[in-house]
Design an enzyme around this catalytic site. Structure first.
Site, PDB file in Angstrom:
ATOM      1  N   THR A  79       5.848   7.401  14.107  1.00 58.60           N
ATOM      2  CA  THR A  79       5.889   6.509  15.261  1.00 58.60           C
ATOM      3  C   THR A  79       4.483   6.179  15.773  1.00 58.60           C
ATOM      4  O   THR A  79       4.184   5.019  16.071  1.00 58.60           O
ATOM      5  CB  THR A  79       6.753   7.124  16.382  1.00 58.60           C
ATOM      6  OG1 THR A  79       8.110   7.164  15.907  1.00 58.60           O
ATOM      7  CG2 THR A  79       6.707   6.305  17.665  1.00 58.60           C
TER       8      THR A  79
ATOM      9  N   CYS B  72      13.518  10.672   7.606  1.00 58.49           N
ATOM     10  CA  CYS B  72      13.373  10.137   8.957  1.00 58.49           C
ATOM     11  C   CYS B  72      14.664  10.292   9.754  1.00 58.49           C
ATOM     12  O   CYS B  72      14.642  10.372  10.967  1.00 58.49           O
ATOM     13  CB  CYS B  72      12.956   8.676   8.892  1.00 58.49           C
ATOM     14  SG  CYS B  72      13.968   7.718   7.763  1.00 58.49           S
TER      15      CYS B  72
ATOM     16  N   LYS C 263       0.857  -1.193   0.000  1.00 60.85           N
ATOM     17  CA  LYS C 263       0.000   0.000   0.000  1.00 60.85           C
ATOM     18  C   LYS C 263       0.887   1.234   0.000  1.00 60.85           C
ATOM     19  O   LYS C 263       1.519   1.557   0.988  1.00 60.85           O
ATOM     20  CB  LYS C 263      -0.922   0.052   1.214  1.00 60.85           C
ATOM     21  CG  LYS C 263      -2.014   1.112   0.996  1.00 60.85           C
ATOM     22  CD  LYS C 263      -2.615   1.685   2.256  1.00 60.85           C
ATOM     23  CE  LYS C 263      -1.781   2.727   2.925  1.00 60.85           C
ATOM     24  NZ  LYS C 263      -1.607   3.990   2.153  1.00 60.85           N
TER      25      LYS C 263
ATOM     26  N   GLU D  10       9.622  15.490  15.769  1.00 60.17           N
ATOM     27  CA  GLU D  10      10.049  15.359  14.377  1.00 60.17           C
ATOM     28  C   GLU D  10       9.351  16.439  13.550  1.00 60.17           C
ATOM     29  O   GLU D  10       8.134  16.450  13.448  1.00 60.17           O
ATOM     30  CB  GLU D  10       9.677  13.964  13.868  1.00 60.17           C
ATOM     31  CG  GLU D  10      10.205  13.664  12.493  1.00 60.17           C
ATOM     32  CD  GLU D  10       9.996  12.211  12.076  1.00 60.17           C
ATOM     33  OE1 GLU D  10       8.867  11.707  12.209  1.00 60.17           O
ATOM     34  OE2 GLU D  10      10.972  11.583  11.617  1.00 60.17           O
TER      35      GLU D  10
ATOM     36  N   GLY E   6       2.965   3.687  13.576  1.00 58.74           N
ATOM     37  CA  GLY E   6       3.633   2.402  13.812  1.00 58.74           C
ATOM     38  C   GLY E   6       3.014   1.659  14.986  1.00 58.74           C
ATOM     39  O   GLY E   6       2.830   0.433  14.950  1.00 58.74           O
TER      40      GLY E   6
ATOM     41  N   GLY F 162       6.909   4.946   8.542  1.00 58.95           N
ATOM     42  CA  GLY F 162       6.115   6.160   8.714  1.00 58.95           C
ATOM     43  C   GLY F 162       6.261   6.704  10.119  1.00 58.95           C
ATOM     44  O   GLY F 162       7.269   6.483  10.798  1.00 58.95           O
TER      45      GLY F 162
ATOM     46  N   GLU G  85       9.900   0.994  10.627  1.00 58.15           N
ATOM     47  CA  GLU G  85      10.947   2.008  10.497  1.00 58.15           C
ATOM     48  C   GLU G  85      10.249   3.332  10.708  1.00 58.15           C
ATOM     49  O   GLU G  85       9.435   3.754   9.884  1.00 58.15           O
ATOM     50  CB  GLU G  85      11.598   1.899   9.120  1.00 58.15           C
ATOM     51  CG  GLU G  85      12.981   2.514   9.075  1.00 58.15           C
ATOM     52  CD  GLU G  85      12.945   3.912   8.507  1.00 58.15           C
ATOM     53  OE1 GLU G  85      12.818   4.868   9.321  1.00 58.15           O
ATOM     54  OE2 GLU G  85      13.037   4.053   7.295  1.00 58.15           O
TER      55      GLU G  85
END
Ligand code: NAI
Ligand code: MG
Length: 495
Positions: free
Chosen positions: A247, A302, A192, A399, A250, A245, A268
């Site tokens: 956190t 990232c 996806k 981030e 995730g 993507g 990741e």
């Protein structure tokens, strides 16, 4: 005397036009079951590039069925590892062959300068497919001398049907990082792509089909996270999910895996990587590396060196140099080869980055460059530099994923090591020094999956990449990624 002159390199590339897109399921290009489509936008002006079939649970179900059939009964299941390797080499060749077209498509959908797509995204993707093509027939277990009259050996078998969810910052490359090891190990795949950038994934899938990948081995279902992404990560017949993507996302993916069939998970995720410059470093090289390590790809990396620690005795000189560089950065049309920075990927990302710039100002950091949008069309953000940033400020903790540099001052190695590690993230770090002892102290002490010494953003398909702490789970690239895509079986025979 006359000399032959090579044709001048193109200074500007043409913007491609793209027809509406279907999805690839079981070797067929199909519309979504619901008939729904979504628009993918050009980030230079927000215009619609084309409509893309919008996958949801029903489409994911069909794709997983196709991948299951290809894994268990299709030609893929009978193919030798050497034959798989050959197909993967052909895919690498096809991507290389179509590099101009793919780079233009990536630039159109993502906004990254075409010069970067040609210099980084394409060659790294090609290298990744080739690297794992080389692994396909070199994956095997051990014979183990256990106690007693037994013969024991291990087999490294494919996991099965693998779901893969990728982000929009490096669409071609993240697809290669996911497909390379998964296919080399003999799995079948449902990918996806990110809703912001579905186009290159679909084109590479078409290339894979053309070079002869059997139907159902790779399936691509574009769509949104909470629908198609959630259906894939919560699917009872998907054996492994790989995600790149944010956190927070995730965690959702891992929860869905846990609450469905305990599928294997690799993640990741985000980072807030410390980039540490000691006074004894080659200062110009450090300025160059820190500038590249933050502003590359519009800051949408990232592993961006987004906490830039500079030792106090060279702080003022360093800050002045890097702020001048940022002010000179060429921002504009990504199809113009001379531009170094294009737009952010979306309005949402631009607004988010501008929000962080406002937070930096409110928290009292000193802004030396940038600070706003470029123009009022498209999602361009000025290269922005903050100095006198404090550890507890929002811009030093979260981030940002944009062209916003935060510079912090430090006194000595022990202090900066402790401060560098004071984060929930642990993806990457860098150290600039000529002193080997200091370099080793930091390289060993920093809690991060990658540490660069006197360099930044050095990537190779052979070098593993992934996060400590909340930056992820597992290692992609290199031999390590094979562990993510195989199950170990122990066979013991009585003799
Ligand atoms: P995201 O993590 O939400 O999206 C990445 C992928 O996950 C996309 O394909 C998306 O459709 C999918 N996804 C979203 N929600 C999902 C769900 N509930 N279940 C399954 N899949 C789901 O990232 P987003 O929203 O695009 O960006 C937000 C922030 O995330 C960025 O500002 C940046 O800080 C960070 N990010 C980090 C990346 C990295 O490489 N570590 C890449 C992209 C974003
Ligand atoms: Mg999201």
């Amino acid at each position: 005397m006359t000399t032959a002159t090579a044709p001048a390199p193109k200074s500007r590339h043409a913007k491609p036009t793209v027809p509406d897109q279907k999805m690839l399921i079981g070797g067929k290009w199909v519309n979504s079951v619901s008939g729904k489509t979504f628009e993918t936008l050009n980030p230079t002006d927000g215009s619609v590039i084309c409509n893309v079939a919008e996958g949801d649970k029903a489409d994911i179900d069909l794709a997983v069925k196709a991948a299951r059939a290809a894994f268990e009964t299709g030609p893929w299941s009978r193919m030798t590892p050497a034959e798989r390797s050959r197909l993967m080499h052909k895919l690498a060749d096809a991507v290389e062959d179509k590099r101009m077209e793919l780079a233009a498509l990536e630039t159109l959908d993502n906004g990254k300068p075409i010069a970067d797509a040609l210099a980084a995204d394409i060659p790294l993707s090609v290298q990744c497919y080739r690297y794992y093509a080389g692994w396909a027939d070199k994956i095997y277990g051990q014979t183990i001398p256990i106690n007693g009259p037994y013969f024991t050996y291990t087999r490294h078998e494919p996991i099965g049907v693998v779901g893969q969810i990728i982000p929009w910052n490096f669409p071609l490359l993240m697809q290669a990082w996911k497909w390379g090891p998964a296919l080399a190990c003999g799995n079948t795949v449902v990918l996806k792509p990110a809703e912001q950038t579905p186009l290159t994934a679909l084109r590479v899938a078409q290339l894979a089909q053309e070079v002869g990948f059997p139907d159902g081995v790779i399936n691509v279902v574009p769509g949104f996270g909470p629908t198609a992404g959630a259906a894939l990560s919560g699917h009872m017949d998907v054996d492994k999910i790989a995600f790149t993507g944010e956190t927070g996302t995730g965690k959702i993916v891992m929860t869905a895996a846990a609450q469905s069939n305990l599928k294997r998970v690799s993640l990741e995720l985000g980072g807030k990587s410390p980039n540490i410059v000691f006074a004894d470093a080659d200062l110009d090289a450090a300025v160059e590396g820190a500038y590249f390590g933050l502003f590359f790809n519009q800051g949408q990396c990232c592993c961006a060196g987004s906490r830039l620690f500079v030792q106090e005795s060279v702080y003022d000189e360093f800050v002045a140099k890097i702020a001048a560089k940022a002010k000179g950065r060429k921002v504009g049309d990504p199809f113009d080869m001379s531009n170094e920075q294009g737009p952010q990927v979306s309005q949402e990302q631009m607004d988010r980055v501008l929000g962080y710039i406002a937070a930096g100002q409110k928290d009292g950091a000193k802004m030396l460059a940038g600070g706003g949008r470029v123009g009022d069309k498209g999602y361009y953000v000025q290269p922005t530099v903050f100095c006198d940033v404090k550890d507890e400020m929002k811009i030093a903790q979260e981030e940002i994923f944009g062209p916003v540099m935060s510079i912090l001052k430090f006194k000595d190695a022990d202090e900066v090591l402790a401060r560098g590690n004071k984060t929930m993230y642990g993806l990457a770090a860098a150290v600039w020094t000529k002193d080997v002892k200091k370099a080793l102290k930091l390289a060993n002490g920093l809690r991060a999956g990658t540490v660069w010494v006197n360099c930044f953003d050095v990537f190779d398909a052979g070098a593993p990449f992934g996060g400590f702490k909340m930056s992820g789970l597992g290692r992609e690239l290199g031999q390590y990624a094979l562990q993510l895509y195989t199950e170990v079986k122990t066979v013991t025979m009585a003799m």
